[in-house]
Write an enzyme that holds these catalytic residues in place. Sequence first.
Site, mmCIF file in Angstrom:
data_model
loop_
_atom_site.group_PDB
_atom_site.id
_atom_site.type_symbol
_atom_site.label_atom_id
_atom_site.label_comp_id
_atom_site.label_asym_id
_atom_site.label_seq_id
_atom_site.Cartn_x
_atom_site.Cartn_y
_atom_site.Cartn_z
ATOM 1 C CE LYS A 199 -1.353 2.882 2.837
ATOM 2 N NZ LYS A 199 -1.173 4.031 1.920
ATOM 3 C CD GLU A 274 13.155 3.916 8.276
ATOM 4 O OE1 GLU A 274 13.284 4.782 9.165
ATOM 5 O OE2 GLU A 274 13.037 4.155 7.084
ATOM 6 C CB CYS A 308 13.955 8.797 8.278
ATOM 7 S SG CYS A 308 14.590 7.526 7.198
ATOM 8 C CD GLU A 405 11.838 12.896 11.114
ATOM 9 O OE1 GLU A 405 10.729 12.462 11.460
ATOM 10 O OE2 GLU A 405 12.645 12.240 10.447
HETATM 11 P P1 NAD Z 1 2.610 9.023 7.449
HETATM 12 O O1 NAD Z 1 3.196 8.191 8.510
HETATM 13 O O2 NAD Z 1 1.242 9.593 7.642
HETATM 14 O O3 NAD Z 1 2.579 8.236 6.040
HETATM 15 C C1 NAD Z 1 3.357 7.097 5.747
HETATM 16 C C2 NAD Z 1 2.474 5.979 5.190
HETATM 17 O O4 NAD Z 1 1.487 5.626 6.165
HETATM 18 C C3 NAD Z 1 1.690 6.342 3.924
HETATM 19 O O5 NAD Z 1 1.580 5.187 3.111
HETATM 20 C C4 NAD Z 1 0.325 6.696 4.472
HETATM 21 O O6 NAD Z 1 -0.709 6.543 3.507
HETATM 22 C C5 NAD Z 1 0.179 5.668 5.584
HETATM 23 N N1 NAD Z 1 -0.778 6.041 6.632
HETATM 24 C C6 NAD Z 1 -1.045 7.265 7.116
HETATM 25 N N2 NAD Z 1 -1.971 7.195 8.091
HETATM 26 C C7 NAD Z 1 -2.288 5.892 8.222
HETATM 27 C C8 NAD Z 1 -3.181 5.178 9.066
HETATM 28 N N3 NAD Z 1 -3.922 5.793 9.982
HETATM 29 N N4 NAD Z 1 -3.267 3.833 8.926
HETATM 30 C C9 NAD Z 1 -2.507 3.194 8.008
HETATM 31 N N5 NAD Z 1 -1.643 3.817 7.187
HETATM 32 C C10 NAD Z 1 -1.529 5.143 7.291
HETATM 33 O O7 NAD Z 1 3.614 10.176 7.181
HETATM 34 P P2 NAD Z 1 3.255 11.669 6.727
HETATM 35 O O8 NAD Z 1 2.159 12.308 7.506
HETATM 36 O O9 NAD Z 1 3.029 11.610 5.277
HETATM 37 O O10 NAD Z 1 4.593 12.412 7.134
HETATM 38 C C11 NAD Z 1 4.651 12.929 8.459
HETATM 39 C C12 NAD Z 1 5.980 12.746 9.045
HETATM 40 O O11 NAD Z 1 6.335 11.355 9.044
HETATM 41 C C13 NAD Z 1 7.106 13.389 8.283
HETATM 42 O O12 NAD Z 1 7.172 14.755 8.516
HETATM 43 C C14 NAD Z 1 8.272 12.606 8.817
HETATM 44 O O13 NAD Z 1 8.638 13.088 10.070
HETATM 45 C C15 NAD Z 1 7.715 11.211 8.962
HETATM 46 N N6 NAD Z 1 8.049 10.360 7.804
HETATM 47 C C16 NAD Z 1 9.108 9.563 7.936
HETATM 48 C C17 NAD Z 1 9.498 8.784 6.885
HETATM 49 C C18 NAD Z 1 10.692 7.897 7.011
HETATM 50 O O14 NAD Z 1 11.398 7.703 6.039
HETATM 51 N N7 NAD Z 1 10.909 7.325 8.178
HETATM 52 C C19 NAD Z 1 8.798 8.798 5.686
HETATM 53 C C20 NAD Z 1 7.674 9.618 5.577
HETATM 54 C C21 NAD Z 1 7.318 10.393 6.654
#
Ligand code: NAD
Length: 504
Positions: A199, A274, A308, A405
């Site tokens: 996903k 991660e 990250c 972060e």
């Molecule tokens: P997020 O955690 O919301 O999104 C990451 C993934 O999780 C996406 O596929 C998203 O569709 C999915 N997701 C979101 N809410 C979900 C839920 N309730 N249930 C299941 N899946 C869900 O990240 P974001 O809001 O897009 O970014 C916010 C912060 O997250 C960034 O500012 C950063 O700090 C962190 N981030 C870290 C990484 C990394 O490489 N570790 C990558 C993206 C974001």
Amino acid sequence: MALLPVRPRKLPSVGPATQYLQNLSRRDFTVGAALVDGCWVSGEQKDTVVDPANGDEIAEVAHCSAADMNRAISAADRSFPAWRALLPSQRGAILRLWASLMLAHAEELAILVTSEQGKPLAEARQEIIYGAGFLDWFAAEGERAYGETIPSHKIGSLLQVRMQPIGIAAAVTPWNFPVAMITRKAGAALAAGCPIIVKPAPETPLSALALARLAEEAGIPRGVLQVLVGNPVELSTPLLRDARIRALSFTGSTEVGRLLLEGSADTIKKVSLELGGHAPFLVFDDVDLRKAVEGAMAAKFATSGQDCLAANRIYVQSGVYNAFVAAFAEAIGQLKVGHGLDPETDIGPMTKASVANKCRAHIDDAVKKGAKAFSIDQKGSLGSNFVSPTLLSDVTEEMVIAREETFGPVAAVLPFSSEEEVVVRANANEMGLAGYIYTDNLRRALRLSEQIECGMLGVNTASFTGPPIPFGGWKQSGLGREGSRYGLAEYMELKYICFGDLAG
Ligand code: NAD
């Protein structure tokens, strides 16, 4: 959902990105559909994909439902026995072919990544090579899942440990590395003998779908790799509830990671996470300043800061503090902000408006509390997702940026006096993904490599990731590892077997 003869939507505007998408679709890449149970399917409902640089709509993709996800889980379940029964070398051959198709289509894939994610094209090209590397690496590592024989503690018995595929895996992937975060998970799962359902982030589905198209071309059987795009909660709920999903791998925010971990409790899945980082970057007085600045630039501004591994707290010792800040500001002043497809661009847009807003909030908070800000307004008339690279000096722990972060092109520099003091400050955070130390003192480097609380540490280097390394964090930065033999083990169960009564 109806079965679909693949038809990309007529694209609204003509620019390099849309042109490439049209080319891709002509070449039978799929835009507008999801890969479920070996078929490209399209629903009535569609999600729009936009160019984060200007908000232009670049494509539509099928919006999958919970029912589609349930269908995908059943298809994965049906595909498992045949996939696990292949020789590791047979699975490896398919993974290698997938990797070589990625490289053969590297330019198109890179343009897709830049178009939906925003990163500079040169970085997108690097991501394709990096991402294909995981498939190649796991193709070989799958053949080395040896298990072991244990010297027995019982007379007349033989003790063996085998590694066996865990079952169906699910991957919830982020938008910052829309290709590599899929291949790092899928490469390991598939090499281990597990089908996987991906996903992707709703912001970056096109690269995921193009990868799936290439995987199909490489001969991945029906149901073994599926990609479904849609509402994150709607699609992850069946994945969490269904006991047939045995492993869940997630990359993204700590908040969502926590939700998925909680949601996996009922079915006791093997979860690898991660999550966010907040990397300390330590610069000592004894260092070659040019190398330290070069390292800080790479560790802070790669992926426009949306990484990250990004150096989020740059601690600089008092003896070189002023010189470091001056040299760092000069280097930052050279960065060029723009559309990722412009070859001059170093810093693209933030992929999500929320990330750009967070950057601005961190800058405002730090300046209000006494930090000095240096920034050349390179963003000019570019859209609101752009953030000018900014240096904040004299940052203190009271400022939000020192505790959270940022995930953008904002560099926070904090002065320090002694080694003992900076170790305490570097470790005083719940994140523990990466860290960096710049020093020419070998004893100090060895001491600190033991003391800094993180899963990955660069000593006099800002570049250390790749397929053979165990990528992952301590504390609330995550669980488990990706890449390396530890990454393969996330998709395997150990089985201990005692052959007794051998004397007959
Ligand atoms: P997020 O955690 O919301 O999104 C990451 C993934 O999780 C996406 O596929 C998203 O569709 C999915 N997701 C979101 N809410 C979900 C839920 N309730 N249930 C299941 N899946 C869900 O990240 P974001 O809001 O897009 O970014 C916010 C912060 O997250 C960034 O500012 C950063 O700090 C962190 N981030 C870290 C990484 C990394 O490489 N570790 C990558 C993206 C974001």
